[in-house]
Write an enzyme that holds these catalytic residues in place. Sequence first.
Site, PDB file in Angstrom:
ATOM      1  N   SER A 167       1.017  -1.031  -0.041  1.00 55.52           N
ATOM      2  CA  SER A 167      -0.081  -0.018   0.137  1.00 55.52           C
ATOM      3  C   SER A 167       1.002   1.227   0.053  1.00 55.52           C
ATOM      4  CB  SER A 167      -0.870  -0.048   1.170  1.00 55.52           C
ATOM      5  OG  SER A 167      -1.683   1.260   1.197  1.00 55.52           O
ATOM      6  N   TYR A 206      -2.090  -0.401  11.057  1.00 49.33           N
ATOM      7  CA  TYR A 206      -2.171  -0.649   9.574  1.00 49.33           C
ATOM      8  C   TYR A 206      -1.108  -0.114   8.855  1.00 49.33           C
ATOM      9  CZ  TYR A 206      -3.897  -0.936   4.618  1.00 49.33           C
ATOM     10  OH  TYR A 206      -3.688  -1.370   3.191  1.00 49.33           O
TER      11      TYR A 206
END
Length: 236
Positions: free
Chosen positions: A137, A150
Amino acid sequence: MTNSSPRPVALVTGASRGIGQAIAQRLAATHDLVLVARHADLLAAVARACEAAGATVQTLALDLRDGVAAAAALSGLQVDVLVNNAGVAVLKPFLDMTAEEWNRQVDVNVNALYHVTRAVLPGMVQRGRGHVCIIGSTAGRNTFVGGTCYTGTKHFVMGFAESLMLEVRDAGIGVSVITPGSVATELFPEGTNTAWMLEPENIADAVAFAVTAPPHMLVHRLEVRPLSPKRPRSSF
């Protein structure tokens, strides 16, 4: 599983929906597949679509947080391409996050990455070929409020991928990390405007590009972003 087919075999984790489903269906035209996710019924539906595209498909209903179960199911599989896609996100301030939410993200985004890769990589090294592709990501190089866990796991992915690449490239194994920006999936709360975001199929195309590059060429990091949050996809 023995690959008697001339088609390479790709193992895709988190293959029952979203980005993983799109990757499976994108690779089905060129690869036979091993599809892994927790829900057998959802996997079965994806498998049917992939078989219709010409792939031979094996499904494995696994909770990849269970390292013993992952090793038992995956060790010995002759896999040419591993796509580590499984991941979860709980986006909330640190002081609102429970220990269970924290541990679940670490278990899926970090520990499962170890379990799966450790199970299939020895076979790649033994055969002198293979490709490990990890879905990361852009959160792996930036931060945001609510991303303490995260973004931490996605920073881990970046370090893990580059270190592994250096370790196994001389054995003929490529390691790629695909780093998407915002993708229209169930990650976002209901009501979020996703009309400007990337679609899962865009990430599948990026994976296919990385894993089908010429053998002497490695696409190690590939960042894919929506062009603009101010313009919906339909405006192009």
